[in-house]
Structures are given as C-alpha cells and as structure tokens.
Design a protein around this motif. Structure first.
Motif, PDB file in Angstrom:
ATOM      1  N   LEU A 155       0.753  -1.148   0.109  1.00  0.00           N
ATOM      2  CA  LEU A 155       0.184   0.070   0.056  1.00  0.00           C
ATOM      3  C   LEU A 155       0.781   1.183   0.085  1.00  0.00           C
ATOM      4  O   LEU A 155       0.516   2.157  -0.834  1.00  0.00           O
ATOM      5  CB  LEU A 155      -0.776   0.129   1.193  1.00  0.00           C
ATOM      6  N   PHE A 156       1.880   1.273   0.639  1.00  0.00           N
ATOM      7  CA  PHE A 156       2.982   2.287   0.825  1.00  0.00           C
ATOM      8  C   PHE A 156       3.376   2.781  -0.689  1.00  0.00           C
ATOM      9  O   PHE A 156       3.495   3.660  -1.096  1.00  0.00           O
ATOM     10  CB  PHE A 156       4.006   2.260   1.703  1.00  0.00           C
ATOM     11  N   CYS A 157       3.622   1.728  -1.301  1.00  0.00           N
ATOM     12  CA  CYS A 157       4.266   1.820  -2.742  1.00  0.00           C
ATOM     13  C   CYS A 157       3.057   2.378  -3.453  1.00  0.00           C
ATOM     14  O   CYS A 157       3.417   3.242  -4.275  1.00  0.00           O
ATOM     15  CB  CYS A 157       4.821   0.555  -3.240  1.00  0.00           C
ATOM     16  N   ALA A 158       2.114   1.846  -3.585  1.00  0.00           N
ATOM     17  CA  ALA A 158       1.027   2.388  -4.251  1.00  0.00           C
ATOM     18  C   ALA A 158       0.569   3.655  -4.298  1.00  0.00           C
ATOM     19  O   ALA A 158       0.351   4.465  -5.044  1.00  0.00           O
ATOM     20  CB  ALA A 158      -0.160   1.286  -4.178  1.00  0.00           C
ATOM     21  N   ARG A 159       0.841   4.170  -2.676  1.00  0.00           N
ATOM     22  CA  ARG A 159       0.305   5.440  -2.615  1.00  0.00           C
ATOM     23  C   ARG A 159       1.563   6.557  -2.856  1.00  0.00           C
ATOM     24  O   ARG A 159       1.367   7.566  -3.537  1.00  0.00           O
ATOM     25  CB  ARG A 159       0.133   5.607  -1.044  1.00  0.00           C
ATOM     26  N   MET A 160       2.727   5.870  -2.570  1.00  0.00           N
ATOM     27  CA  MET A 160       3.925   6.974  -2.552  1.00  0.00           C
ATOM     28  C   MET A 160       4.727   6.925  -4.140  1.00  0.00           C
ATOM     29  O   MET A 160       5.052   7.897  -4.514  1.00  0.00           O
ATOM     30  CB  MET A 160       4.887   6.359  -1.546  1.00  0.00           C
ATOM     31  N   TYR A 161       4.660   5.625  -4.514  1.00  0.00           N
ATOM     32  CA  TYR A 161       5.502   5.371  -5.683  1.00  0.00           C
ATOM     33  C   TYR A 161       4.432   4.557  -6.833  1.00  0.00           C
ATOM     34  O   TYR A 161       5.130   3.592  -7.237  1.00  0.00           O
ATOM     35  CB  TYR A 161       6.801   4.767  -5.439  1.00  0.00           C
ATOM     36  N   PRO A 162       3.241   4.972  -7.067  1.00  0.00           N
ATOM     37  CA  PRO A 162       2.617   4.442  -8.209  1.00  0.00           C
ATOM     38  C   PRO A 162       3.135   3.940  -9.184  1.00  0.00           C
ATOM     39  O   PRO A 162       2.523   2.620  -9.699  1.00  0.00           O
ATOM     40  CB  PRO A 162       1.288   5.124  -8.189  1.00  0.00           C
ATOM     41  N   GLY A 163       4.140   4.346  -9.947  1.00  0.00           N
ATOM     42  CA  GLY A 163       4.761   3.965 -11.161  1.00  0.00           C
ATOM     43  C   GLY A 163       5.767   2.971 -10.653  1.00  0.00           C
ATOM     44  O   GLY A 163       6.264   2.285 -11.773  1.00  0.00           O
ATOM     45  N   VAL A 164       6.134   2.695  -9.707  1.00  0.00           N
ATOM     46  CA  VAL A 164       7.153   1.700  -9.405  1.00  0.00           C
ATOM     47  C   VAL A 164       6.705   0.349  -9.173  1.00  0.00           C
ATOM     48  O   VAL A 164       7.258  -0.512  -9.631  1.00  0.00           O
ATOM     49  CB  VAL A 164       8.296   2.436  -8.134  1.00  0.00           C
ATOM     50  N   GLY A 165       5.552   0.334  -8.313  1.00  0.00           N
ATOM     51  CA  GLY A 165       5.078  -1.211  -7.966  1.00  0.00           C
ATOM     52  C   GLY A 165       5.823  -1.675  -6.818  1.00  0.00           C
ATOM     53  O   GLY A 165       6.576  -1.191  -6.069  1.00  0.00           O
ATOM     54  N   HIS A 166       5.257  -2.897  -6.338  1.00  0.00           N
ATOM     55  CA  HIS A 166       5.714  -3.351  -5.033  1.00  0.00           C
ATOM     56  C   HIS A 166       6.545  -4.690  -4.979  1.00  0.00           C
ATOM     57  O   HIS A 166       7.728  -4.490  -4.743  1.00  0.00           O
ATOM     58  CB  HIS A 166       4.360  -3.756  -4.130  1.00  0.00           C
TER      59      HIS A 166
END
Length: 397
Positions: A155-166
C-alpha cells in the motif's frame, strides 16, 4: 486470512495450481503427462490426477522440472505458486513462497549454524513501535503479522510510488546477500516518530532509487572507481556506502509521513489475527486499485507518445460524443443502456481514455454505436479516426 489460505502442504498448493492451469488452457491430464515425458518424467494420467488432488508429493527433481512442463504446454501468465502463499514444511515450520529461493540458497552455501544470531536481528520487516512484539514463528499469529506488514508495504508503494510497483521488495528474499549491510543501514535511518529499524524500508527505498538491492548498487558504484584491492577496495566501499545512506535518508524523509500513517494503523490490532487479516485485505484492495490506475495512466502516456495523431483524434471524437450526450440530457447509464454497454465502460470511455486501450475493430464498433445513440453522423468520425491512424503509421490514404 483463513487458515487454509495461510498454510498448506506444498503438494496441495502445486496440485491446485496445476489443475487451474490445465483447465484454463483446456488441456487433458493426458496432455500434461505427455508434455512431462518430454522432460524425462514418467507420469501417467493417474499421476497428474494424484498431483491435482494433492495426494502425491513431488520430488525435488520433479518440482524443478515442472515449470519446463508448463512451458512445453504454452506457458502461463500466472505463477505456479503464488508468492504470498504460506507453505507448511512440517508440523512446526512454515515459509512464505517468496522465501523459497532464499531457503534453497542454503543448499549451496556453507552449512553454518542456522541457530546463530541472524544478521537482521534488531531490525524488522515493518515499521513498529518498541512494544510491538513479533509473535513466535510457530504461532498462528506470526504469518498474519507478516502478511499485514507485506500488504502495508504494498500500500505504501501504491500511494507513494505508484509507477514503481511493489513486487515484494520489502521482503527479505530480495535484500541481496550482504544482510549485515542492510541491517547497518537500517539502524542509521532514524524514524522521527521513533520505533524499530526496518530492513523493509531500506529494501523498498533501494529498489525505488536504484532498482536493485543496496549491496548491488554499492558494488556497481565501487566498480566504477577502477580495479581496487585490499584497503583501497574497503575504503571505496565505505565511501560509497556513506553516499548510499545519505541518499536513502533523504528519500526516507519524504516517505516517513506515509510510512507512519500506514503502519500506525497496525499498532492497535497487532495482536489480533482476525483484525490483521481484515486490514490486510482492505490494504490489498486499495493497493490493487491504485496500481491499476497507475498502470492505466502509464499505458495512456505510452499511447500518446507512440500514436499522437490517433490520441488527439480520439480525444476530439469522444469530446464530441460527450457534448452531444449532455445536449440531449442523457446520463452515463441511459446512454450505456441504449447500446447495451455497462455504465462503467461508457464512463471509462469519456473519462479515462478507454478507447485508447482497445484494438482497431473494437474502436470502430464503439464509435459507430455511440454516434448513432447521440444522433451524430458516424462517417466523419470514422474517417477522422482512420486518417489519424494512417498518419501515425506513415500510411497513405
């Protein structure tokens, strides 16, 4: 997570997935057996039936060859073992599928004392308060805590770095081999709200900044300094490590508010397995929605770059259809009903560039149907679309 979602024997997981693959591809059990024979596996149809039922254990050799059998049958876009699946190794030990690789590495590594203190001791996957005690690995609560923290990082990645992925970057399986380096860096990055050092944060930010574990980036930069040995090599590694810590610390300062907001939600429910499960599933749903939106936006940007004329033409055509819809007083739902289309699909056409993600025949079909519904002449719209496509592809009319 329900118990059967959390920990099952490997045979049950593989058998279920093998059956799902076979049925999705429309294959018979005999087809799978025939493909297996090409890789030297003496499997009959009954062998496949037993595998799918989870009553036949795979040998190490069979398990290693199974992906090649799947490839022989055309491959599969889904993993044979879901990364977040929990595998029951024995009555007292379980492991998450994404950690299988690191566990297998032990077979080819020096057989040191596995009970010795782990290099990551003193750090945690998630960002926790000191009083958040991790459950024992044999406790039913342990996998729930780990799953919740993994979903928190997603969820952190989706909110903070949406173009990067988890991609499970927060997990120890992707940390690299120098775990002492990871732990050392984690302990240097101070959370303004306090709490334990997190190797998950180090790993996430490493992949965000450099698309690799911190160890790999350290070695890459050190290598750029030429051939070094002995003290010169150690000095260069130390200098580079300090650079990397400075870069991660700078990125962490931007990340801490989001990190602490998300992981703060786990604090009051840390010892409640049911609530952790519920939270994790909500977090996964939100992350999936944000990831899907980011993927869609990335595709639209790529489409605009590759097909500028078609992109502009579709924007104009959809804009004219929307203006006609509004002028006639039709809602999304009313127009969608007129052409037997789901309302959410029509809304996506107007608001989210849906037509730019469809093939040419489908786009033509939509334009014609929508033009008729709002009483527009479809021929000029289709002609404009075709001319734009030809312009992007260098074709003559």
């Amino acid at each position: 997570m329900a118990k059967d979602e959390k920990e099952r024997p490997l045979a049950a997981i593989v058998g279920e997935r093998l059956k799902a693959f076979r049925e999705e591809k429309g294959l018979r059990q005999a087809d799978v057996a025939a493909a297996a024979s090409k890789w030297g596996l003496s499997w009959a149809r009954s062998s496949i039936a037993a595998l799918e039922a989870g009553t036949r254990n795979l040998s190490m050799e069979e398990l290693l060859l199974l992906p090649f059998v799947i490839s022989e049958l055309g491959g599969w876009s889904s993993p044979l073992i879901p990364p977040d699946a929990w595998i029951e190794l024995s009555s007292t030990r379980k492991i998450q599928a994404k950690d299988v690789g690191s566990l297998a590495d032990r077979l080819t590594a020096p057989q040191s004392d596995l009970n010795a203190e782990h290099p990551l001791t003193g750090t945690t996957l998630g960002v926790r308060r000191p009083d958040q005690v991790e459950a024992d690995v044999d406790d039913d609560l342990y996998p729930r805590q780990m799953f919740a923290e993994d979903m928190a990082w997603r969820l952190f990645c989706a909110r903070m770095y949406p173009g990067v992925g988890h991609r499970g970057w927060g997990h120890s399986a992707n940390l690299g081999n120098d775990l002492e380096l990871v732990a050392r860096v984690a302990k240097k990055i101070e959370n303004p709200s306090g709490g334990t050092a997190s190797y998950g944060l180090v790993n996430i930010l490493s992949w965000v900044l450099w698309k690799s574990p911190i160890e790999a980036e350290r070695d890459r930069r050190t290598g750029l300094r030429g051939v070094l040995r002995g003290r010169g090599l150690q000095s260069a590694k130390g200098h580079v490590t300090r650079e990397l810590i400075s870069e991660i610390e700078a990125e962490a300062q931007k990340a801490w508010p989001v990190v602490n907001e998300i992981f703060g939600e786990l604090v009051p429910i840390w010892s409640d397995g049911r609530k952790l499960d519920e939270w994790a599933h909500r977090a996964r749903s939100e992350a999936t929605r944000l990831e899907t939106a980011a993927d869609r936006q990335a595709r639209l940007l790529e489409f605009k770059e590759k097909h500028p004329h078609e992109n502009a033409a579709l924007d104009e055509i959809v804009g004219e259809i929307k203006a006609a819809r509004v002028a006639t007083g039709l809602t999304y739902g009313q127009l969608a009903d007129m052409i037997l289309m789901p309302e959410r699909t029509y809304e996506a056409i107007e608001e989210r560039g849906y037509l730019k993600d469809r093939n040419e025949p489908r786009v033509r079909q939509y334009i014609k149907a929508l033009a008729r519904a709002v009483a527009l002449d479809q021929e000029p719209l289709i002609r404009r679309f075709e001319e734009a496509r030809r312009a992007d592809r260098g074709e003559k009319g």
